[in-house]
Design a protein around this motif. Sequence first.
Motif, PDB file in Angstrom:
ATOM      1  N   THR A 102       0.789  -1.220   0.000  1.00  0.00           N
ATOM      2  CA  THR A 102       0.000   0.000   0.000  1.00  0.00           C
ATOM      3  C   THR A 102       0.828   1.280   0.000  1.00  0.00           C
ATOM      4  N   CYS A 103       2.050   1.234   0.474  1.00  0.00           N
ATOM      5  CA  CYS A 103       2.878   2.448   0.555  1.00  0.00           C
ATOM      6  C   CYS A 103       3.738   2.676  -0.691  1.00  0.00           C
ATOM      7  N   TYR A 104       3.624   1.817  -1.659  1.00  0.00           N
ATOM      8  CA  TYR A 104       4.474   1.956  -2.846  1.00  0.00           C
ATOM      9  C   TYR A 104       4.170   3.244  -3.602  1.00  0.00           C
ATOM     10  N   GLN A 105       5.223   3.905  -4.045  1.00  0.00           N
ATOM     11  CA  GLN A 105       5.104   5.097  -4.874  1.00  0.00           C
ATOM     12  C   GLN A 105       5.820   4.853  -6.195  1.00  0.00           C
ATOM     13  N   PRO A 106       5.346   5.474  -7.273  1.00  0.00           N
ATOM     14  CA  PRO A 106       5.983   5.259  -8.582  1.00  0.00           C
ATOM     15  C   PRO A 106       7.468   5.586  -8.553  1.00  0.00           C
ATOM     16  N   HIS A 107       8.229   4.814  -9.311  1.00  0.00           N
ATOM     17  CA  HIS A 107       9.674   4.980  -9.419  1.00  0.00           C
ATOM     18  C   HIS A 107      10.054   5.321 -10.857  1.00  0.00           C
ATOM     19  N   PHE A 108      11.134   6.061 -11.000  1.00  0.00           N
ATOM     20  CA  PHE A 108      11.755   6.182 -12.304  1.00  0.00           C
ATOM     21  C   PHE A 108      12.463   4.864 -12.604  1.00  0.00           C
ATOM     22  N   LEU A 109      12.520   4.495 -13.871  1.00  0.00           N
ATOM     23  CA  LEU A 109      13.265   3.308 -14.248  1.00  0.00           C
ATOM     24  C   LEU A 109      14.739   3.515 -13.946  1.00  0.00           C
ATOM     25  N   SER A 110      15.391   2.456 -13.487  1.00  0.00           N
ATOM     26  CA  SER A 110      16.802   2.556 -13.116  1.00  0.00           C
ATOM     27  C   SER A 110      17.563   1.384 -13.688  1.00  0.00           C
ATOM     28  N   GLY A 111      18.871   1.398 -13.482  1.00  0.00           N
ATOM     29  CA  GLY A 111      19.697   0.307 -13.973  1.00  0.00           C
ATOM     30  C   GLY A 111      19.694   0.238 -15.488  1.00  0.00           C
ATOM     31  N   VAL A 112      19.636  -0.988 -16.023  1.00  0.00           N
ATOM     32  CA  VAL A 112      19.683  -1.191 -17.467  1.00  0.00           C
ATOM     33  C   VAL A 112      18.507  -0.521 -18.160  1.00  0.00           C
ATOM     34  N   MET A 113      17.324  -0.608 -17.571  1.00  0.00           N
ATOM     35  CA  MET A 113      16.138  -0.064 -18.226  1.00  0.00           C
ATOM     36  C   MET A 113      16.191   1.451 -18.350  1.00  0.00           C
ATOM     37  N   ALA A 114      16.948   2.114 -17.496  1.00  0.00           N
ATOM     38  CA  ALA A 114      17.091   3.565 -17.621  1.00  0.00           C
ATOM     39  C   ALA A 114      17.812   3.935 -18.907  1.00  0.00           C
ATOM     40  N   GLN A 115      18.582   3.001 -19.439  1.00  0.00           N
ATOM     41  CA  GLN A 115      19.310   3.228 -20.684  1.00  0.00           C
ATOM     42  C   GLN A 115      18.509   2.786 -21.905  1.00  0.00           C
ATOM     43  N   ASN A 116      17.435   2.033 -21.680  1.00  0.00           N
ATOM     44  CA  ASN A 116      16.627   1.514 -22.788  1.00  0.00           C
ATOM     45  C   ASN A 116      15.551   2.532 -23.143  1.00  0.00           C
ATOM     46  N   THR A 117      15.964   3.642 -23.738  1.00  0.00           N
ATOM     47  CA  THR A 117      15.058   4.735 -24.053  1.00  0.00           C
ATOM     48  C   THR A 117      14.457   4.521 -25.430  1.00  0.00           C
ATOM     49  N   PRO A 118      13.142   4.631 -25.575  1.00  0.00           N
ATOM     50  CA  PRO A 118      12.544   4.481 -26.909  1.00  0.00           C
ATOM     51  C   PRO A 118      13.158   5.457 -27.895  1.00  0.00           C
ATOM     52  N   ARG A 119      13.327   5.006 -29.107  1.00  0.00           N
ATOM     53  CA  ARG A 119      13.946   5.822 -30.139  1.00  0.00           C
ATOM     54  C   ARG A 119      13.076   7.012 -30.512  1.00  0.00           C
ATOM     55  N   THR A 120      13.714   8.098 -30.926  1.00  0.00           N
ATOM     56  CA  THR A 120      12.994   9.219 -31.499  1.00  0.00           C
ATOM     57  C   THR A 120      12.623   8.864 -32.935  1.00  0.00           C
ATOM     58  N   LYS A 121      11.855   9.728 -33.599  1.00  0.00           N
ATOM     59  CA  LYS A 121      11.372   9.405 -34.937  1.00  0.00           C
ATOM     60  C   LYS A 121      12.512   9.185 -35.926  1.00  0.00           C
ATOM     61  N   ASP A 122      13.617   9.895 -35.731  1.00  0.00           N
ATOM     62  CA  ASP A 122      14.722   9.728 -36.659  1.00  0.00           C
ATOM     63  C   ASP A 122      15.631   8.564 -36.270  1.00  0.00           C
ATOM     64  N   GLN A 123      15.281   7.850 -35.186  1.00  0.00           N
ATOM     65  CA  GLN A 123      16.040   6.673 -34.768  1.00  0.00           C
ATOM     66  C   GLN A 123      15.110   5.476 -34.626  1.00  0.00           C
ATOM     67  N   LYS A 124      14.131   5.399 -35.489  1.00  0.00           N
ATOM     68  CA  LYS A 124      13.081   4.402 -35.353  1.00  0.00           C
ATOM     69  C   LYS A 124      13.634   2.981 -35.454  1.00  0.00           C
ATOM     70  N   GLN A 125      13.152   2.128 -34.577  1.00  0.00           N
ATOM     71  CA  GLN A 125      13.564   0.732 -34.581  1.00  0.00           C
ATOM     72  C   GLN A 125      13.218   0.075 -35.916  1.00  0.00           C
ATOM     73  N   VAL A 126      14.163  -0.707 -36.436  1.00  0.00           N
ATOM     74  CA  VAL A 126      13.913  -1.487 -37.643  1.00  0.00           C
ATOM     75  C   VAL A 126      13.400  -2.857 -37.222  1.00  0.00           C
ATOM     76  N   TRP A 127      12.219  -3.223 -37.667  1.00  0.00           N
ATOM     77  CA  TRP A 127      11.625  -4.504 -37.290  1.00  0.00           C
ATOM     78  C   TRP A 127      11.849  -5.550 -38.363  1.00  0.00           C
ATOM     79  N   THR A 128      11.669  -5.183 -39.625  1.00  0.00           N
ATOM     80  CA  THR A 128      11.884  -6.114 -40.723  1.00  0.00           C
ATOM     81  C   THR A 128      12.835  -5.481 -41.721  1.00  0.00           C
ATOM     82  N   ARG A 129      13.262  -6.279 -42.673  1.00  0.00           N
ATOM     83  CA  ARG A 129      14.213  -5.762 -43.663  1.00  0.00           C
ATOM     84  C   ARG A 129      13.519  -4.815 -44.650  1.00  0.00           C
TER      85      ARG A 129
END
Length: 340
Positions: free
Chosen positions: A313-340
């Motif tokens: 009940t006392c939990y408060q939202p956290h910022f992502l930390s560790g590895v996930m803090a570095q896993n930032t979604p790409r901007t439009k000009d760095q869009k993930q490539v899914w297929t060839r």
Amino acid sequence: MQYLSLGKSDLTVSRICMGCMGFGDPATGQHSWTLDETRSREIIRYSLEQGINFFDTAIVYQNGSSERYIGQALRDMARREDVVVATKFLPRTPGQIARGISGKQAIARSLDQSLKNLGMDYIDLYICHIWDYNTPVIEMLEALHEAIQAGKIRATGISNCYAWQLAKANALAEREGLTPFVSVQSHYNLIMREDERELFGLCAEEGMAMTPYSALASGRLSRQGNPQTQRATQDDYAKGKYNTTAAQDQVIIDRVAELARRYQVSMTEISLAWLLKKVTAPVVGATQKQHIDGAVNALKLELKDEDIRYLETCYQPHFLSGVMAQNTPRTKDQKQVWTR
């Protein structure tokens, strides 16, 4: 010990997964706090005696010596079919990209090196360690599918990704007739519950196993006062994950300690008993036999509904930390490539 199927795979795993980051040559790896081979073997043997059959490592742990120690110990102490070995591969390096090594080639080379390190013919669960923004996802899926067809791996998992990434990857695998991921390994514990927003729902809907790491928040959920272990004083990653949320986390840690006194058990048992209600098999690191005892004893502890509410009940939202803090979604000009 209790056992469950790992998601939709044919792997049967112990409810406690032995995290093997603490095993490896302290002289040659990136950490000086890890156990040498003799001490690693003692812990591995003891974990097998307690019924643990699920071992998690990575090619990056101590420059491959963690894989080597585990592989040798399990070959000496257990039948191959009785244990489930998981290891992880990293994204392509800038050097590999510059040399024109494809995503498929990078994964195939890493897999062959891990098999050599482990001294095994196959890996039970092969895990993408960190999301690779520089490689088409289809290449990763094809490489893993081909490895399964070749008998080199039995199932695939993913770690440190967002729910939307996992959902899209598995949808792409289904569309292309490739093997989907059956498990996800993320940063989740009593003081880091952000995965409950999206990832939990996806895993429940798709029947995926959750095997979170940092089950005890780098020791914070196992003892009061957070006395400084060798790792805590030397590992910047372990130190930095919770520094900015120490005050709000302490409220929950105090409640863990209170319940531990009430039940006359350790804080480890309370923290893991809570976690075992949420996931398939937490990854629990151990460098001492008492660490294994605490994890195994947690399986016997049944927390009441009011205990669960009191802890949550006392939990408060956290910022992502560790590895996930570095896993930032790409901007439009760095869009993930899914297929060839």
